[in-house]
Design a protein around this motif. Structure first.
Motif, PDB file in Angstrom:
ATOM      1  N   HIS A 132      27.633 -51.429  32.632  1.00 31.76           N
ATOM      2  CA  HIS A 132      27.930 -50.047  33.041  1.00 31.76           C
ATOM      3  C   HIS A 132      29.390 -49.763  32.718  1.00 31.76           C
TER       4      HIS A 132
ATOM      5  N   SER B  28      23.276 -48.735  32.305  1.00 29.11           N
ATOM      6  CA  SER B  28      23.265 -47.363  32.797  1.00 29.11           C
ATOM      7  C   SER B  28      23.273 -46.411  31.605  1.00 29.11           C
ATOM      8  N   GLY B  29      22.712 -45.219  31.798  1.00 31.04           N
ATOM      9  CA  GLY B  29      22.691 -44.239  30.713  1.00 31.04           C
ATOM     10  C   GLY B  29      24.073 -43.785  30.307  1.00 31.04           C
TER      11      GLY B  29
ATOM     12  N   GLU C  14      25.958 -44.105  26.616  1.00 34.01           N
ATOM     13  CA  GLU C  14      26.594 -42.999  25.899  1.00 34.01           C
ATOM     14  C   GLU C  14      27.998 -43.381  25.432  1.00 34.01           C
TER      15      GLU C  14
ATOM     16  N   TYR D 158      20.132 -43.558  35.491  1.00 36.44           N
ATOM     17  CA  TYR D 158      20.882 -43.215  34.285  1.00 36.44           C
ATOM     18  C   TYR D 158      22.354 -43.006  34.607  1.00 36.44           C
ATOM     19  N   SER D 159      22.637 -42.352  35.720  1.00 38.31           N
ATOM     20  CA  SER D 159      24.006 -41.984  36.082  1.00 38.31           C
ATOM     21  C   SER D 159      24.767 -43.097  36.786  1.00 38.31           C
ATOM     22  N   HIS D 160      24.052 -44.160  37.181  1.00 36.49           N
ATOM     23  CA  HIS D 160      24.641 -45.179  38.049  1.00 36.49           C
ATOM     24  C   HIS D 160      25.128 -44.516  39.341  1.00 36.49           C
TER      25      HIS D 160
ATOM     26  N   ASP E 275      16.351 -39.537  37.522  1.00 46.66           N
ATOM     27  CA  ASP E 275      17.467 -40.320  36.991  1.00 46.66           C
ATOM     28  C   ASP E 275      16.968 -41.632  36.382  1.00 46.66           C
TER      29      ASP E 275
ATOM     30  N   LYS F  67      14.855 -41.088  33.155  1.00 45.20           N
ATOM     31  CA  LYS F  67      15.712 -40.758  32.017  1.00 45.20           C
ATOM     32  C   LYS F  67      16.278 -42.035  31.391  1.00 45.20           C
ATOM     33  N   GLN F  68      16.672 -42.983  32.236  1.00 53.02           N
ATOM     34  CA  GLN F  68      17.193 -44.250  31.726  1.00 53.02           C
ATOM     35  C   GLN F  68      16.088 -45.066  31.062  1.00 53.02           C
TER      36      GLN F  68
ATOM     37  N   LYS G 132      15.598 -44.211  27.539  1.00 47.68           N
ATOM     38  CA  LYS G 132      16.607 -44.835  26.670  1.00 47.68           C
ATOM     39  C   LYS G 132      16.229 -46.280  26.338  1.00 47.68           C
TER      40      LYS G 132
ATOM     41  N   ASP H 241      25.321 -35.960  35.315  1.00 49.48           N
ATOM     42  CA  ASP H 241      25.218 -37.418  35.197  1.00 49.48           C
ATOM     43  C   ASP H 241      26.564 -38.090  35.458  1.00 49.48           C
TER      44      ASP H 241
END
Length: 486
Positions: free
Chosen positions: A11, A73-74, A78, A107-109, A123, A126-127, A130, A341
């Motif tokens: 992360h 994490s997403g 990124e 995704y956002s942690h 959330d 979404k991850q 990925k 996010d």
């Protein structure tokens, strides 16, 4: 037989820039791009790449014997996409070995699991998308932000279809129980729980390079001997940590990677295996339910959520942010979603903590928790204005709930239709495949069928039948006419 479950978290903190009160309404970009690029590039060079190269070599050296799990994490992905794509490429290369499992996480942690079930589910999904995109895996085991867990969160994880979940082997929860067994959620018996061995994990991630620690220096054979010394009935040894522990928390100069690389050979001598979380959940039975009515995590000595929500500042920021969760979901605006996010990331709230901690906390640009709170609330103020401009505050709760109900129903209907389409496609493929097999099995009869059409030239036969009929009719009429003349 004991098995080691080795897991690493990846992360990356999204650094916010200095944002003044007077920027609200005029500046909608909240991030320190320079610091984000510098920090992820530094971690990739000093930790991620050396650690991943070592783990990959360990897989090559030990074949299918050595296995490891990761979760990303997403927002971390990124940052890697932009500034350190080589890390993702290495993970993809490792994935091809079949010895790596990727887990699900928000995704956002963020901390949505503590306040909004629908936001949390979205959330995580979404991850998972990925993970499917990069590694072709659909995660079956969930790892919540910082191993946050409670009975209610476990129930939701089970309802989302997960087979297992990772969490902390906290003493105040376990009591006399051991973390070396598989347990299940008290509210969802089908959800297996894998509990982190706090001591064995922290020996590597926190104490390895500490000369004042009584276990210093730590060697691989001694470490494995300690694992082997646990009772024969012990099933699993869960060693969970951040990947950045290898190179950042414990510098490479401490020979941390040499220590890690020697573990499989020492474990093999003791008859100890390696397994991924899903393998353990599928093969190992639970020894009983674990009651966790209050939320726990792997952070600080308390192993709870007080490092994020322990003071009034943190709670105010937390409730302000998630107060617009439903509006953000309804708006579904790409720019709003990106900021949503990043603002959810748990480190934003940890920077505001006033708790003393044995683990050093780098507050970045902030001089104090109050400074962190002020800067975050300025950014949040601008973000809330943007969200409310799409769905104004004067929309009452009934209207908002009606919109949400419509969205939920549409989502459920789409999901049902997709399942039905998949079912019909599978059925069609099965029928087509069966027909193809039947045709392949009967090639000769299919060719002989053509000559049989020759007898169909029975037209002359029909004419032959019709001609006699035509001749008989006049033969009967002739006598009748002669009779009339007489």
């Amino acid at each position: 037989m004991k098995t080691i479950c080795l897991y690493f978290e990846i992360h990356q903190i999204i650094h916010l820039k200095r944002y003044r009160f007077f920027d609200i309404g005029t500046d909608h970009y909240y991030y320190d791009d320079y610091e984000n690029e510098r920090s992820i590039s530094d971690i990739a060079e000093r930790s991620y790449m050396p650690a991943l190269n070592t783990l990959h070599e360990m897989i090559k050296e030990n074949g299918k014997y050595f296995k490891v799990a990761f979760s990303l994490s997403g927002v971390g992905i990124e940052q890697l996409e932009m500034h350190a794509p080589q890390v993702l490429e290495k993970l993809q290369e490792m994935n091809e070995t079949g010895c790596v499992e990727f887990l699900a996480e928000p995704y956002s942690h963020g901390l949505s699991s503590l306040i909004n079930a629908e936001c949390f589910a979205a959330d995580v999904k979404k991850q998972m998308a990925k993970m499917k995109e990069y590694f072709g895996q659909t995660p079956k085991v969930l790892r919540n932000s910082s191993l946050i867990y409670s009975d209610d969160i476990g129930l939701q994880a089970a309802e989302m279809g997960f087979k297992g979940m990772l969490t902390e082997g906290a003493k105040h929860v376990l009591g006399w129980k051991s973390p070396h067994y598989v347990y299940n959620c008290a509210l969802a018996p089908n959800l297996k729980l894998l509990l982190r061995d706090v001591k064995l994990s922290d020996d590597i991630s926190l104490r390895f390079n500490n000369p004042e620690w009584e276990g210093y220096p730590l060697f691989a054979d001694n470490y494995v001997n300690e694992i082997s010394s646990h009772p024969e009935e012990s099933q699993i040894i869960n060693i969970f940590m951040e990947l950045s522990a290898l190179g950042i928390a414990q510098p490479l100069s401490s020979n941390i990677l040499d220590f890690l690389r020697a573990i499989p050979a020492c474990a093999k001598e003791k008859g100890i295996t390696f397994s991924t979380p899903t393998e353990i959940c599928m093969k190992t039975k639970s020894v009983g339910a674990l009651d966790v009515p209050d939320t726990l995590s792997w952070v600080d000595e308390e192993r709870d959520v007080s490092c994020w929500l322990g003071n009034p500042m943190q709670r105010e920021a937390f409730h302000k942010l998630y107060g617009v969760a439903d509006r953000v979901r309804i708006a579904n605006d790409s720019k709003i979603n990106l900021d949503w996010d990043y603002l959810q990331a748990s480190n934003n709230f940890r920077f505001m903590t006033t708790k003393p901690s044995n683990v050093g906390l780098d507050r970045g640009i902030y001089s104090s928790p109050f400074d962190a709170f002020t800067n975050y609330m300025n950014i949040l103020g601008d973000f809330l204005n943007r969200v409310n401009s799409l769905y104004p505050e004067d929309i009452d709760n009934d209207q908002l709930e009606s919109l949400l109900t419509t969205i939920r129903n549409q989502g459920e209907e789409i999901e049902m239709q997709e399942k039905e389409i998949s079912r019909l496609q599978a059925k069609l493929e099965k029928v087509e495949g069966k027909n193809a097999e039947e045709e392949a099995e009967k090639p000769a009869p299919a060719k002989k069928a053509a000559p049989k059409k020759a007898p169909a030239k029975k037209a002359p036969a029909k004419k032959a039948e019709e001609k006699p009929a035509a001749k008989k009719a006049p033969a009967k009429k002739a006598p009748a006419k002669k009779a009339e003349k007489k």
